[in-house]
Design a protein around this motif. Sequence first.
Motif, PDB file in Angstrom:
ATOM      1  N   CYS A  66      12.655  -4.703   4.001  1.00 15.79           N
ATOM      2  CA  CYS A  66      12.290  -4.378   2.813  1.00 15.79           C
ATOM      3  C   CYS A  66      11.541  -3.027   2.940  1.00 15.79           C
ATOM      4  O   CYS A  66      10.429  -2.786   3.249  1.00 15.79           O
ATOM      5  N   PRO A  67      12.604  -1.795   2.941  1.00 16.13           N
ATOM      6  CA  PRO A  67      11.990  -0.425   3.077  1.00 16.13           C
ATOM      7  C   PRO A  67      10.755  -0.018   2.305  1.00 16.13           C
ATOM      8  O   PRO A  67      10.848  -0.507   0.979  1.00 16.13           O
ATOM      9  N   GLN A  68      10.046   0.698   2.484  1.00 14.90           N
ATOM     10  CA  GLN A  68       8.740   0.928   1.751  1.00 14.90           C
ATOM     11  C   GLN A  68       9.176   1.881   0.586  1.00 14.90           C
ATOM     12  O   GLN A  68      10.047   2.769   0.662  1.00 14.90           O
ATOM     13  N   THR A  69       8.524   1.392  -0.731  1.00 10.08           N
ATOM     14  CA  THR A  69       9.077   2.180  -1.788  1.00 10.08           C
ATOM     15  C   THR A  69       7.565   3.109  -1.957  1.00 10.08           C
ATOM     16  O   THR A  69       6.702   2.890  -1.274  1.00 10.08           O
ATOM     17  N   PRO A  70       7.731   4.188  -2.980  1.00 11.98           N
ATOM     18  CA  PRO A  70       6.629   5.133  -3.169  1.00 11.98           C
ATOM     19  C   PRO A  70       5.477   4.169  -3.587  1.00 11.98           C
ATOM     20  O   PRO A  70       4.329   4.620  -3.433  1.00 11.98           O
ATOM     21  N   GLU A  71       5.713   3.199  -4.404  1.00 14.26           N
ATOM     22  CA  GLU A  71       4.617   2.421  -4.904  1.00 14.26           C
ATOM     23  C   GLU A  71       3.857   1.623  -3.704  1.00 14.26           C
ATOM     24  O   GLU A  71       2.830   1.369  -3.527  1.00 14.26           O
ATOM     25  N   ASP A  72       4.803   1.031  -2.872  1.00 19.44           N
ATOM     26  CA  ASP A  72       4.064   0.241  -1.458  1.00 19.44           C
ATOM     27  C   ASP A  72       3.421   1.609  -0.720  1.00 19.44           C
ATOM     28  O   ASP A  72       2.113   1.007  -0.228  1.00 19.44           O
ATOM     29  N   ILE A  73       3.679   2.690  -0.692  1.00 16.23           N
ATOM     30  CA  ILE A  73       2.817   3.753  -0.019  1.00 16.23           C
ATOM     31  C   ILE A  73       1.484   4.027  -0.666  1.00 16.23           C
ATOM     32  O   ILE A  73       0.669   4.131  -0.076  1.00 16.23           O
ATOM     33  N   ALA A  74       1.662   3.900  -2.056  1.00 18.48           N
ATOM     34  CA  ALA A  74       0.600   4.308  -2.951  1.00 18.48           C
ATOM     35  C   ALA A  74      -0.306   3.241  -2.722  1.00 18.48           C
ATOM     36  O   ALA A  74      -1.740   3.270  -2.773  1.00 18.48           O
ATOM     37  N   ASP A  75       0.100   1.901  -2.817  1.00 15.33           N
ATOM     38  CA  ASP A  75      -0.953   0.607  -2.456  1.00 15.33           C
ATOM     39  C   ASP A  75      -1.675   0.842  -1.486  1.00 15.33           C
ATOM     40  O   ASP A  75      -2.573   0.403  -0.958  1.00 15.33           O
ATOM     41  N   ALA A  76      -0.885   0.989  -0.100  1.00 16.37           N
ATOM     42  CA  ALA A  76      -1.367   0.971   1.284  1.00 16.37           C
ATOM     43  C   ALA A  76      -2.416   2.241   1.309  1.00 16.37           C
ATOM     44  O   ALA A  76      -3.359   2.219   1.745  1.00 16.37           O
ATOM     45  N   ASP A  77      -2.178   3.580   0.656  1.00 13.95           N
ATOM     46  CA  ASP A  77      -3.035   4.433   0.445  1.00 13.95           C
ATOM     47  C   ASP A  77      -4.306   4.058  -0.187  1.00 13.95           C
ATOM     48  O   ASP A  77      -5.758   4.411   0.273  1.00 13.95           O
ATOM     49  N   TRP A  78      -4.161   3.489  -1.198  1.00 13.72           N
ATOM     50  CA  TRP A  78      -5.334   3.025  -2.264  1.00 13.72           C
ATOM     51  C   TRP A  78      -6.199   2.015  -1.163  1.00 13.72           C
ATOM     52  O   TRP A  78      -7.299   1.923  -1.398  1.00 13.72           O
ATOM     53  N   PHE A  79      -5.366   1.221  -0.467  1.00 14.56           N
ATOM     54  CA  PHE A  79      -6.301   0.049   0.218  1.00 14.56           C
ATOM     55  C   PHE A  79      -6.944   0.806   1.309  1.00 14.56           C
ATOM     56  O   PHE A  79      -8.315   0.388   1.393  1.00 14.56           O
ATOM     57  N   ASP A  80      -6.657   1.834   1.861  1.00 12.33           N
ATOM     58  CA  ASP A  80      -7.301   2.645   3.288  1.00 12.33           C
ATOM     59  C   ASP A  80      -8.301   3.323   2.655  1.00 12.33           C
ATOM     60  O   ASP A  80      -9.414   3.374   3.000  1.00 12.33           O
ATOM     61  N   GLU A  81      -8.291   3.865   1.355  1.00 14.63           N
ATOM     62  CA  GLU A  81      -9.343   4.667   0.939  1.00 14.63           C
ATOM     63  C   GLU A  81     -10.276   4.056   0.019  1.00 14.63           C
ATOM     64  O   GLU A  81     -11.605   4.569  -0.018  1.00 14.63           O
ATOM     65  N   SER A  82     -10.115   3.065  -0.591  1.00 20.27           N
ATOM     66  CA  SER A  82     -11.125   2.265  -1.305  1.00 20.27           C
ATOM     67  C   SER A  82     -11.595   0.983  -0.716  1.00 20.27           C
ATOM     68  O   SER A  82     -12.810   0.666  -1.358  1.00 20.27           O
ATOM     69  N   ARG A  83     -11.124   0.817   0.439  1.00 20.50           N
ATOM     70  CA  ARG A  83     -11.813  -0.563   0.856  1.00 20.50           C
ATOM     71  C   ARG A  83     -13.420  -0.499   1.355  1.00 20.50           C
ATOM     72  O   ARG A  83     -13.830   0.800   1.825  1.00 20.50           O
ATOM     73  N   GLN A  84     -14.103  -1.375   1.312  1.00 21.55           N
ATOM     74  CA  GLN A  84     -15.621  -1.466   1.436  1.00 21.55           C
ATOM     75  C   GLN A  84     -15.692  -2.650   2.559  1.00 21.55           C
ATOM     76  O   GLN A  84     -15.199  -3.829   2.101  1.00 21.55           O
ATOM     77  N   PRO A  85     -16.330  -2.499   3.579  1.00 18.56           N
ATOM     78  CA  PRO A  85     -16.479  -3.689   4.384  1.00 18.56           C
ATOM     79  C   PRO A  85     -17.436  -4.600   4.002  1.00 18.56           C
ATOM     80  O   PRO A  85     -18.487  -4.319   3.360  1.00 18.56           O
ATOM     81  N   ILE A  86     -17.110  -5.881   4.236  1.00 21.21           N
ATOM     82  CA  ILE A  86     -18.024  -7.043   3.696  1.00 21.21           C
ATOM     83  C   ILE A  86     -17.927  -8.281   4.886  1.00 21.21           C
ATOM     84  O   ILE A  86     -16.894  -8.559   5.414  1.00 21.21           O
ATOM     85  N   THR A  87     -19.037  -9.107   5.074  1.00 18.82           N
ATOM     86  CA  THR A  87     -19.059 -10.028   6.132  1.00 18.82           C
ATOM     87  C   THR A  87     -19.852 -11.196   5.387  1.00 18.82           C
ATOM     88  O   THR A  87     -20.641 -11.137   4.531  1.00 18.82           O
TER      89      THR A  87
END
Length: 338
Positions: A66-87
């Motif tokens: 399942c090759p990555q679509t532009p939406e997949d890339i946008a989702d991954a970028d959003w994930f990396d940029e928006s995530r906040q660590p929690i435990t």
Amino acid sequence: MTRDIQTTSTMRKVLIGSGVAAAIAGGVVVAAADLAFRFALDAGSRRTMRERLERLGVELPADEDCPQTPEDIADADWFDESRQPITTTSEDGLTLHGWLFDPDCAHPADHLYAVCCHGYTGEPAEMARYAHRYAAMGFTVLVPAMRAHELSEGRYIGMGWLERRDLMRWIAMITASDPEARILLHGNSMGGAAVMMAAGDPSLPRNVVAAIEDSGYCSAWEQFLGAARSAYHLPAWLATPFVACISLICRRRAGYGLRDASCLRQLRHTTIPMMFIHGGDDDFVSPTSLERNYEACSSIDRQRMLVPGAGHTRGAAVDPERYWRKVGNFVRRVFDLH
């Protein structure tokens, strides 16, 4: 008289020989079961979990299918940029890590939370597309790393049974900070199993409004039995004692047996709205699991969706329009979103 003595001696030798052969065979089964347990469930093994699966002959879904679509890339970028660590801390004292995401929309609704659970050998980042969708719908999203995965502590994988209790800890953390929280659970593969098992747990808080599982199995016992026959090529008469031995080792070391991790049993106690999803071409978890889990669910509000042509957890990638239309309609109805 002499002939009787000889016959008795011969029978004794046959019995002794049979006993020795049985003992050797039993020892081989135990050794093989121990090896299988360490490869499949012991994160302390030197090899990575993916390498262990490949060594067992289990083919995991390939990203290139399942090759990555532009939406997949946008989702991954959003994930990396928006995530906040929690435990949080598990019931058995492990530090569990996760990532928290704020709603990604102009007017988020109050008290909405989605918890997205990844699968066996996976990591939170694989849930990026799901987390982003729910954030866009106004949910605050939590993506935990399962025990013994990514940053979370733990040596043994619980096949959803131990993880269901970890999920309860994450839910408790949410409700402690927001007693009015309304929570959606979404899990893929083993994450889906954990969600199903948690949904049927008698201690599930009322804050959990609904649950969605994608590509979940019926039970860990059946998954291992299938792997014993496909990966080890064991005949049916030998596969059952082999898996039973793995289960005994698992109970002694990890604290649970493979029969404990049963979605079918847990779903009989489920009352919240549930949605079941599976790919029609899933060769890792049989598509028959969809119907069996659906039928086992005691909730009067339940839906199912089979995605033709989709492999394991690939429904959203193969047919995203239908996938998110169905999921979106379910979520908006249950949470009364407009």
